[in-house]
Enzyme design. Structure first.
Site, short mmCIF file in Angstrom:
data_model
loop_
_atom_site.label_atom_id
_atom_site.label_comp_id
_atom_site.label_asym_id
_atom_site.label_seq_id
_atom_site.Cartn_x
_atom_site.Cartn_y
_atom_site.Cartn_z
N LYS A 9 49.41 26.37 48.00
CA LYS A 9 48.38 26.49 49.20
C LYS A 9 47.13 25.64 49.61
O LYS A 9 47.02 26.10 50.90
CB LYS A 9 47.42 27.90 48.66
N TYR B 66 40.25 30.62 41.99
CA TYR B 66 40.24 32.57 41.95
C TYR B 66 38.63 32.93 41.11
O TYR B 66 37.28 31.83 40.98
CB TYR B 66 40.99 33.01 41.08
N VAL C 63 49.94 29.40 38.65
CA VAL C 63 50.58 29.95 37.56
C VAL C 63 51.16 28.77 36.51
O VAL C 63 51.69 29.11 36.07
CB VAL C 63 50.82 31.38 37.76
N1 GLN Z 1 53.67 32.78 43.81
C1 GLN Z 1 52.48 32.94 42.41
C2 GLN Z 1 52.22 34.57 43.10
O1 GLN Z 1 51.77 34.59 44.84
C3 GLN Z 1 51.27 31.91 42.73
C4 GLN Z 1 50.16 32.52 42.17
C5 GLN Z 1 49.48 31.72 41.13
O2 GLN Z 1 49.64 30.32 41.09
N2 GLN Z 1 48.09 32.10 40.81
O3 GLN Z 1 51.73 35.18 42.62
#
Ligand code: GLN
Length: 309
Positions: A67, A243, A261
């Site tokens: 991102k 987050y 994640v």
């Molecule tokens: N691809 C994961 C999702 O959209 C990314 C989320 C993350 O890394 N926090 O759920």
């Protein structure tokens, strides 16, 4: 001059007994298969040195670290106009929450929660077929890392395409509020592929160096963004990059950082270094448990902080 290699070695040594802590992301089936007993860390300094420890050369799924790179690309395309589509405030909610999105009429709080990142991807998709946008993103990250071997893990992309129901809901929601210009499948097709990039800590530390070095990569001389834009991306990483764990990360580590994640974290010590750490076990808000611990130790031992010496 402090010995960064010795600091990395000591962090790795101390974390060894804790390997496997946390819980791997299992809502993406392909990520549930990853061995949790892994740890790698790499530091790329603005004066051109690379230090690493553990499995720093092993590729993992970068997930939401992507991102940061997609945001950089979108800002390059539309500049500050991007902020009509997405906010710049910490969400205080989980990364895939839908509640806030409804209350705020389809404008996601920030570019790092899933809804915000999907809106950012939608901006980059403008004028392209999804396949072209994926290609452009991959070329951009290869350019940042100065490494043509960076690839997309198609299994991870497919796994998320088949199971990403919450993201599908978020995207449909934004489409209903006219904050998504493309068919949901197209925008999410790009989003799932950007998240499925496979990179090592060494590659990520190099790719993030522009954020530590006033917008240019000192290794390659590549100019990526202006110094002001680099500062602003860092500000967003600090306030929103973890987050609903962003406040705690700022308190404990004191550096801008973005988690994913897959268990990766990219952190920036402005003017000094870019740091990537990876350990798949996540804490309760979806950030790497040992990765955060390692960065807290690194910040304490180096004195690196954006809040003072
Ligand atoms: N691809 C994961 C999702 O959209 C990314 C989320 C993350 O890394 N926090 O759920």
């Amino acid at each position: 001059m402090m010995n960064l290699q010795a600091i990395l070695d000591s962090i790795y040594g101390e974390l060894q007994p804790r390997l496997g802590e946390g819980k791997v992301a299992d809502y993406i089936p392909e990520l549930a298969k990853v061995d949790p007993n892994q740890f790698g860390m790499a530091i790329a300094t603005v004066d051109g040195k690379l230090y690493s420890v553990g499995e720093a050369d092993t590729s993992f799924s970068i997930q939401s670290l992507s991102k940061v790179f997609m945001l950089t690309l979108a800002l390059g395309k539309v500049g500050e106009g991007l902020w009509k589509r997405v906010g710049r405030e910490p969400s205080g909610s989980s990364f895939n929450s839908i509640v806030q999105l409804e209350r705020e009429e389809g404008i996601p709080r920030n570019p790092f929660i899933n809804a915000g990142a999907i809106a950012v991807t939608d901006v980059v998709l403008a004028g392209h077929a999804p396949r072209e946008a994926i290609g452009e993103f991959l070329r951009f990250v290869r350019y940042l890392a100065d490494d043509e071997t960076v690839t997309i893990d198609q299994k991870v992309a497919q796994s998320e395409t088949q199971t990403g129901f919450k993201n599908i809901a978020l995207a449909n929601f934004m489409r209903a509020y006219r904050n998504l210009d493309h068919p949901v499948e197209h925008t999410l097709g790009v989003y799932f592929h950007q998240c499925a990039l496979a990179m090592s800590c060494q590659q990520l530390a190099k790719a993030g160096l522009y954020l530590a070095a006033r917008g240019s990569n000192p290794l390659t001389g590549h100019s990526v963004v202006s110094p002001k834009r680099a500062r602003r991306i860092n500000a967003l990483m600090l306030t929103c990059g973890h987050y609903d764990g962003s406040g705690d990360f700022a308190y404990r580590v004191g550096l801008p950082g973005k988690s994913g994640v897959g268990g990766g974290i990219l952190a920036v010590a402005p003017g000094l270094a870019s740091i990537a750490v990876w350990s798949p076990g996540l804490n309760e808000v979806g950030n790497s448990q040992l990765g955060s611990a390692a960065l807290e130790m690194l910040a304490a031992r180096t004195g690196w902080s954006v809040f003072g010496d």
